[in-house]
Every structure is written in C-alpha cells, then in structure tokens.
Design a protein around this motif. Structure first.
Motif, PDB file in Angstrom:
ATOM      1  N   GLY A  62       0.951  -1.262  -0.393  1.00  0.00           N
ATOM      2  CA  GLY A  62      -0.050  -0.005  -0.032  1.00  0.00           C
ATOM      3  C   GLY A  62       0.717   1.127  -0.079  1.00  0.00           C
ATOM      4  N   ALA A  63       2.093   1.065  -0.579  1.00  0.00           N
ATOM      5  CA  ALA A  63       3.027   2.261  -0.490  1.00  0.00           C
ATOM      6  C   ALA A  63       3.111   2.918  -1.910  1.00  0.00           C
ATOM      7  N   LEU A  64       2.562   2.519  -2.997  1.00  0.00           N
ATOM      8  CA  LEU A  64       2.781   3.176  -4.237  1.00  0.00           C
ATOM      9  C   LEU A  64       1.988   4.045  -4.774  1.00  0.00           C
ATOM     10  N   ASN A  65       2.418   5.340  -4.912  1.00  0.00           N
ATOM     11  CA  ASN A  65       1.652   6.404  -5.716  1.00  0.00           C
ATOM     12  C   ASN A  65       0.441   6.783  -4.744  1.00  0.00           C
ATOM     13  N   THR A  66       0.595   6.808  -3.544  1.00  0.00           N
ATOM     14  CA  THR A  66      -0.209   6.971  -2.541  1.00  0.00           C
ATOM     15  C   THR A  66      -0.774   8.382  -2.227  1.00  0.00           C
ATOM     16  N   ASN A  67       0.488   9.340  -2.669  1.00  0.00           N
ATOM     17  CA  ASN A  67       0.165  10.647  -2.499  1.00  0.00           C
ATOM     18  C   ASN A  67      -0.124  11.111  -3.827  1.00  0.00           C
ATOM     19  N   SER A  68      -1.269  11.580  -4.478  1.00  0.00           N
ATOM     20  CA  SER A  68      -1.725  12.159  -5.539  1.00  0.00           C
ATOM     21  C   SER A  68      -1.034  13.288  -6.075  1.00  0.00           C
ATOM     22  N   ALA A  69      -1.081  14.054  -5.079  1.00  0.00           N
ATOM     23  CA  ALA A  69      -0.398  15.526  -5.337  1.00  0.00           C
ATOM     24  C   ALA A  69       0.996  15.304  -5.737  1.00  0.00           C
ATOM     25  N   GLN A  70       1.694  14.579  -4.860  1.00  0.00           N
ATOM     26  CA  GLN A  70       3.208  14.618  -5.177  1.00  0.00           C
ATOM     27  C   GLN A  70       3.447  13.890  -6.421  1.00  0.00           C
ATOM     28  N   TYR A  71       2.911  13.031  -6.716  1.00  0.00           N
ATOM     29  CA  TYR A  71       2.779  11.959  -7.884  1.00  0.00           C
ATOM     30  C   TYR A  71       2.534  12.786  -9.211  1.00  0.00           C
ATOM     31  N   ALA A  72       1.564  13.662  -9.077  1.00  0.00           N
ATOM     32  CA  ALA A  72       1.420  14.516 -10.038  1.00  0.00           C
ATOM     33  C   ALA A  72       2.393  15.580 -10.519  1.00  0.00           C
ATOM     34  N   ARG A  73       3.185  16.080  -9.258  1.00  0.00           N
ATOM     35  CA  ARG A  73       4.289  16.873  -9.448  1.00  0.00           C
ATOM     36  C   ARG A  73       5.343  16.335 -10.171  1.00  0.00           C
ATOM     37  N   LEU A  74       5.745  14.899  -9.692  1.00  0.00           N
ATOM     38  CA  LEU A  74       6.823  14.195 -10.370  1.00  0.00           C
ATOM     39  C   LEU A  74       6.501  14.039 -11.870  1.00  0.00           C
ATOM     40  N   GLN A  75       5.345  13.721 -12.092  1.00  0.00           N
ATOM     41  CA  GLN A  75       5.054  13.542 -13.486  1.00  0.00           C
ATOM     42  C   GLN A  75       4.974  14.637 -14.469  1.00  0.00           C
ATOM     43  N   THR A  76       4.570  15.935 -13.985  1.00  0.00           N
ATOM     44  CA  THR A  76       4.836  17.078 -14.500  1.00  0.00           C
ATOM     45  C   THR A  76       6.142  17.447 -14.769  1.00  0.00           C
ATOM     46  N   ILE A  77       6.937  17.352 -13.797  1.00  0.00           N
ATOM     47  CA  ILE A  77       8.753  17.621 -13.931  1.00  0.00           C
ATOM     48  C   ILE A  77       9.342  16.574 -14.806  1.00  0.00           C
ATOM     49  N   ALA A  78       8.856  15.263 -14.869  1.00  0.00           N
ATOM     50  CA  ALA A  78       9.221  14.036 -15.770  1.00  0.00           C
ATOM     51  C   ALA A  78       8.872  14.693 -17.042  1.00  0.00           C
ATOM     52  N   ASN A  79       7.610  14.966 -17.318  1.00  0.00           N
ATOM     53  CA  ASN A  79       7.283  15.202 -18.840  1.00  0.00           C
ATOM     54  C   ASN A  79       7.860  16.303 -19.427  1.00  0.00           C
ATOM     55  N   ARG A  80       8.784  17.370 -18.659  1.00  0.00           N
ATOM     56  CA  ARG A  80       9.602  18.418 -19.158  1.00  0.00           C
ATOM     57  C   ARG A  80      10.755  18.028 -19.301  1.00  0.00           C
ATOM     58  N   LEU A  81      11.563  17.109 -18.343  1.00  0.00           N
ATOM     59  CA  LEU A  81      12.793  16.832 -18.600  1.00  0.00           C
ATOM     60  C   LEU A  81      13.080  15.419 -19.577  1.00  0.00           C
ATOM     61  N   ILE A  82      12.126  14.642 -19.722  1.00  0.00           N
ATOM     62  CA  ILE A  82      12.427  13.526 -20.664  1.00  0.00           C
ATOM     63  C   ILE A  82      12.619  13.967 -22.107  1.00  0.00           C
ATOM     64  N   PRO A  83      11.940  14.912 -22.539  1.00  0.00           N
ATOM     65  CA  PRO A  83      12.067  15.264 -24.004  1.00  0.00           C
ATOM     66  C   PRO A  83      13.491  15.932 -24.185  1.00  0.00           C
ATOM     67  N   GLN A  84      14.187  16.452 -23.102  1.00  0.00           N
ATOM     68  CA  GLN A  84      15.430  16.850 -23.285  1.00  0.00           C
ATOM     69  C   GLN A  84      16.564  15.914 -23.297  1.00  0.00           C
ATOM     70  N   ALA A  85      16.323  14.589 -22.936  1.00  0.00           N
ATOM     71  CA  ALA A  85      17.211  13.647 -22.914  1.00  0.00           C
ATOM     72  C   ALA A  85      17.686  13.442 -24.219  1.00  0.00           C
ATOM     73  N   LYS A  86      16.889  13.473 -25.322  1.00  0.00           N
ATOM     74  CA  LYS A  86      17.530  13.195 -26.658  1.00  0.00           C
ATOM     75  C   LYS A  86      18.494  14.085 -27.297  1.00  0.00           C
ATOM     76  N   VAL A  87      18.570  15.265 -26.380  1.00  0.00           N
ATOM     77  CA  VAL A  87      19.768  16.143 -26.687  1.00  0.00           C
ATOM     78  C   VAL A  87      21.104  15.485 -26.665  1.00  0.00           C
ATOM     79  N   LEU A  88      21.124  14.815 -25.425  1.00  0.00           N
ATOM     80  CA  LEU A  88      22.437  14.151 -24.986  1.00  0.00           C
ATOM     81  C   LEU A  88      22.436  12.836 -25.587  1.00  0.00           C
ATOM     82  N   ARG A  89      21.362  12.104 -25.760  1.00  0.00           N
ATOM     83  CA  ARG A  89      21.494  10.722 -26.141  1.00  0.00           C
ATOM     84  C   ARG A  89      19.981  10.638 -27.124  1.00  0.00           C
ATOM     85  N   PRO A  90      20.238  10.417 -28.325  1.00  0.00           N
ATOM     86  CA  PRO A  90      18.869  10.661 -29.388  1.00  0.00           C
ATOM     87  C   PRO A  90      18.191   9.592 -29.155  1.00  0.00           C
ATOM     88  N   GLU A  91      18.838   8.234 -28.896  1.00  0.00           N
ATOM     89  CA  GLU A  91      17.874   6.912 -28.714  1.00  0.00           C
ATOM     90  C   GLU A  91      17.144   7.022 -27.506  1.00  0.00           C
TER      91      GLU A  91
END
Length: 267
Positions: A62-91
């Motif tokens: 019962g410990a996975l993604n239980t805090n919806s507000a924090q989980y949403a923050r992480l997803q938002t931040i990841a959605n901005r960071l992940i597209p930048q990864a291809k600049v350093l590594r296209p694949e």
C-alpha cells in the motif's frame, strides 16, 4: 588468482579501448570513454524486471503512488525533463520512461537503466523540495541512466567475475544469464555509483534541468539541504557522492554555462 583476473580485465579493456562515450558531447563537456561489455538491451531488460518487482512489492504494501499531489508533481517535472534527454542521447527518445513514487521516509531517488524513475516521499517531504529542486534530483538520476552508469558497473563486475569468459561476453553472452541478472540487480541498480559517475550525473543533470526550464541555481540549494540532512546521519542518496562542499562549488562554476539554456527555455 588476482593477477590472473587483472590480466584478463586489462585484456578486455584493451579490446574495448575504441568504444565511444554513451552520450553526445554536452554543453558541460562530459565525454569520458566507458568500459561496456554487456549489451544495453540486456541490462535495460533486466533492470525493468527489477523495477517491476519493486513496484509490485510497494503496491502490495500500500505504498505505491499514494500521494496523488506529489505523484502529479513528479509526472509534470518528468514530462518536461524527458524530452530533453534526446539532446544528450537521441535513442533515449524511444525508451519506455516511467516515474513512480513510494511512500517511505528514505531520502532516496533513482533512475534505473532504460529510464525507470523512482522517488521516495521522504526526500520530498523531509527536504521540503521545490519543483526546481525535484528537477535537480530527477535530472541527476536521469543522467546516470543516459550515461549508462549501471551498465558500466555491471560490465566491470562481470569482467571481474567472469575471467576468460569476458571475451565471449564482449561478443554476445550465451552463458551466465542468471549471474548477469543478479549483477544487474545488485550492481546496476542497488549499489552506489563511483564519484566520477556522480560528478558526471551532477554536470549532465544540471544541463537537463536548464534545458527543461528549471532554474539551475536550485541544484545548489538542493545540495545545501542535503548537507544539512547529512549532519544527522548520511542519507542513502549520498553514498559515495563527492564531498558536498566541493560538489556545490563545482555546480556553481558550471551554472554560467547552462544559464543561457535556462533563459532560452523560459522564453
């Protein structure tokens, strides 16, 4: 026996001397040649299995993604960071990126090979992290995956254990899969990285967050908070990390290089 193993390892290093850096030359200048004898596809597959097992365990508790507000923050931040990864590594654009949150008091976060990100609520709550500071951690951990530090650690461990079998491993492993799976779990994900790898992750993580529009100055405030937390006992997240004061000084010296990327992203 130690001399024999060292001889085999030296031969393997010579065999792979022509290998290139896993990431493109970055704005911050990371281009170290790496020792990689285990395939990235195999390490990523086995790491995904270990990550899935961790998710299953956390869900059962019962410990996975239980805090919806924090989980949403992480997803938002990841959605901005992940597209930048291809600049350093296209694949990296084709990786099956994933981010999850475990309820735990641990000061910890990681990104397993292949882009499997995990945060623990303790690091967010206890350090009272801003979005920019979360981005600093996430960028740092993503940089480990982009640089394939886990694969590098597995390669070294496999070389030390495999002896003469290392040459066969370099051309496509057909034996020792159980051993390799154990190494990926223990060395590629669980065990800490070297100080050289940590410094590389700091540097590339700073570039990733700047490109995503997160203030690179937050990397400094993050490590200042980590230093304060370290006074009451070393967090797992800081295992083998460079001296915090030196790390902050290094980050401050690099901020002028990445600040134009941040300013451009904000525009």
């Amino acid at each position: 026996m130690k001399f024999f193993t060292a001889t085999i390892l030296a031969a393997a290093l010579a065999f792979t001397a022509g290998c290139s850096s896993t990431t493109l030359t970055s704005t911050t200048g990371v281009d170290r040649k790496q020792f990689l004898i285990v395939s990235d596809a195999e390490v990523n597959s086995l790491s995904a299995q270990s990550y899935a097992q961790l998710l299953t365990q956390a869900k059962s508790q019962g410990a996975l993604n239980t805090n919806s507000a924090q989980y949403a923050r992480l997803q938002t931040i990841a959605n901005r960071l992940i597209p930048q990864a291809k600049v350093l590594r296209p694949e990296a654009a084709t990786w099956k990126w994933e981010v999850n949150l475990i309820k735990s008091n641990e000061l910890n976060a990681f990104c397993a090979p292949g882009g499997k990100i995990m945060f623990y609520t303790g690091i967010i709550d206890r350090l009272n992290l801003s979005d920019d500071e979360i981005a600093a951690i996430m960028g740092h951990e993503m940089a480990h995956a982009l640089r394939e530090h886990g694969r590098e650690n597995v390669s070294r461990a496999y070389a030390q254990q495999a002896g003469l079998g290392i040459l066969a491993a370099a051309t496509g492993m057909t034996e020792g899969q159980t051993q390799l799976a154990g190494l990926v779990s223990q060395v590629g994900v669980s065990l800490p990285n070297s100080r050289t790898q940590e410094t590389e992750a700091d540097v590339l993580g700073l570039e990733l967050m700047a490109r995503a529009g997160y203030n690179p100055q937050a990397a400094v405030t993050l490590w200042q908070k980590m230093m304060a937390a370290n006074q009451s006992g070393s967090p797992q997240f800081l295992s083998t990390h460079p001296n915090p004061a030196n790390r902050i000084q290094n980050l401050q010296s690099l901020i002028p290089k990445v600040m134009p990327l941040y300013q451009q992203a904000k525009r």
